[in-house]
Design a protein around this motif. Structure first.
Motif, short mmCIF file in Angstrom:
data_model
loop_
_atom_site.label_atom_id
_atom_site.label_comp_id
_atom_site.label_asym_id
_atom_site.label_seq_id
_atom_site.Cartn_x
_atom_site.Cartn_y
_atom_site.Cartn_z
N LYS A 28 0.82 -1.21 0.00
CA LYS A 28 0.00 0.00 0.00
C LYS A 28 0.86 1.26 0.00
CE LYS A 28 -3.67 2.25 2.61
NZ LYS A 28 -4.56 2.16 3.77
N ASN A 29 1.96 1.22 0.76
CA ASN A 29 2.83 2.38 0.86
C ASN A 29 4.24 1.94 1.26
OD1 ASN A 29 2.73 1.90 3.70
ND2 ASN A 29 0.88 3.15 3.84
N CYS A 30 5.16 2.89 1.35
CA CYS A 30 6.56 2.56 1.69
C CYS A 30 6.70 2.06 3.12
CB CYS A 30 7.45 3.77 1.46
SG CYS A 30 7.84 4.03 -0.28
N THR A 31 5.88 2.51 4.02
CA THR A 31 5.94 2.02 5.40
C THR A 31 5.70 0.52 5.42
OG1 THR A 31 5.19 4.16 6.24
CG2 THR A 31 4.98 2.26 7.72
N ALA A 32 4.70 0.06 4.70
CA ALA A 32 4.39 -1.37 4.64
C ALA A 32 5.51 -2.14 3.93
CB ALA A 32 3.06 -1.59 3.91
N LEU A 33 6.03 -1.60 2.83
CA LEU A 33 7.11 -2.28 2.11
C LEU A 33 8.37 -2.36 2.97
CD1 LEU A 33 7.98 -2.13 -1.55
CD2 LEU A 33 9.81 -1.69 0.05
N ASN A 34 8.70 -1.28 3.68
CA ASN A 34 9.91 -1.26 4.49
C ASN A 34 9.83 -2.16 5.72
OD1 ASN A 34 10.43 2.16 3.63
ND2 ASN A 34 11.63 0.43 2.93
N LYS A 35 8.63 -2.56 6.12
CA LYS A 35 8.51 -3.53 7.22
C LYS A 35 9.06 -4.88 6.78
CE LYS A 35 4.71 -1.53 9.79
NZ LYS A 35 3.32 -1.67 10.22
N LYS A 36 8.88 -5.24 5.52
CA LYS A 36 9.37 -6.52 5.02
C LYS A 36 10.75 -6.39 4.39
CE LYS A 36 8.23 -10.64 2.58
NZ LYS A 36 7.19 -11.51 2.12
N VAL A 41 13.22 -2.01 -2.34
CA VAL A 41 13.27 -3.06 -3.37
C VAL A 41 13.64 -2.40 -4.70
CG1 VAL A 41 11.94 -4.77 -4.66
CG2 VAL A 41 11.53 -4.45 -2.24
N GLY A 42 14.57 -3.03 -5.40
CA GLY A 42 14.98 -2.48 -6.70
C GLY A 42 15.01 -3.55 -7.76
N LYS A 43 14.88 -3.10 -9.00
CA LYS A 43 14.99 -4.05 -10.10
C LYS A 43 16.46 -4.33 -10.37
CE LYS A 43 14.27 -0.37 -13.48
NZ LYS A 43 13.42 0.10 -14.55
N LYS A 44 16.73 -5.41 -11.05
CA LYS A 44 18.10 -5.81 -11.35
C LYS A 44 18.81 -4.71 -12.14
CE LYS A 44 20.86 -9.54 -13.15
NZ LYS A 44 20.90 -10.85 -13.76
N GLY A 45 20.00 -4.35 -11.69
CA GLY A 45 20.79 -3.32 -12.36
C GLY A 45 20.49 -1.90 -11.92
N THR A 71 5.92 -0.23 -8.57
CA THR A 71 6.57 0.90 -9.25
C THR A 71 6.02 2.25 -8.80
OG1 THR A 71 5.08 0.68 -11.12
CG2 THR A 71 7.23 -0.36 -11.32
N LYS A 72 4.77 2.29 -8.38
CA LYS A 72 4.18 3.56 -7.94
C LYS A 72 4.87 4.10 -6.69
CE LYS A 72 0.63 1.39 -5.19
NZ LYS A 72 0.24 1.71 -3.94
N LEU A 73 5.61 3.25 -5.99
CA LEU A 73 6.30 3.68 -4.78
C LEU A 73 7.72 4.20 -5.06
CD1 LEU A 73 5.22 0.78 -2.38
CD2 LEU A 73 4.19 3.04 -2.65
N ASP A 74 8.13 4.18 -6.31
CA ASP A 74 9.44 4.71 -6.71
C ASP A 74 9.26 6.16 -7.13
OD1 ASP A 74 12.01 5.16 -7.53
OD2 ASP A 74 11.96 3.77 -9.22
N ARG A 75 9.34 7.06 -6.19
CA ARG A 75 9.03 8.46 -6.45
C ARG A 75 10.05 9.14 -7.35
NH1 ARG A 75 7.88 10.86 -0.66
NH2 ARG A 75 7.84 12.75 -1.89
N ASP A 76 11.33 8.77 -7.26
CA ASP A 76 12.35 9.43 -8.08
C ASP A 76 12.68 8.65 -9.36
OD1 ASP A 76 13.71 7.34 -6.86
OD2 ASP A 76 15.28 8.60 -5.99
#
Length: 85
Positions: A28-36, A41-45, A71-76
């Motif tokens: 849902k958001n970066c807080t949830a992703l950063n818990k795990k 998380v990044g794509k290869k390369g 991908t929607k969580l990759d702001r930059d």
């Protein structure tokens, strides 16, 4: 009732895949992703884009499938979602 998919691989190997393994989690958001995934998380390369003297995050989880689901969580738009030291 659990759904299990069996795949026949080259060389006669059989892999059993549960639905949880088949589809990456969409957070849902970066807080949830950063818990795990503590550092994102990044794509290869991918490389973390930074400004100034800040050092880029290099210890993020590398998984193109998980990144593509979030991908929607990759702001930059640098290929790393929710990067964090």
């Amino acid at each position: 009732m659990a759904l299990v998919v069996t795949l026949a691989l080259a060389g006669g190997t059989v892999a059993v895949v549960s639905p949880a393994q088949a589809a990456p989690t969409k957070f849902k958001n970066c807080t949830a992703l950063n818990k795990k995934y503590r550092h994102g998380v990044g794509k290869k390369g991918a490389r973390d884009k930074v400004r100034g003297r800040t050092k880029p995050v290099t210890n993020f989880k590398v998984s193109t499938a998980i990144y593509n689901a979030n991908t929607k969580l990759d702001r930059d738009k640098d290929g790393v979602a929710c990067e964090k030291r």
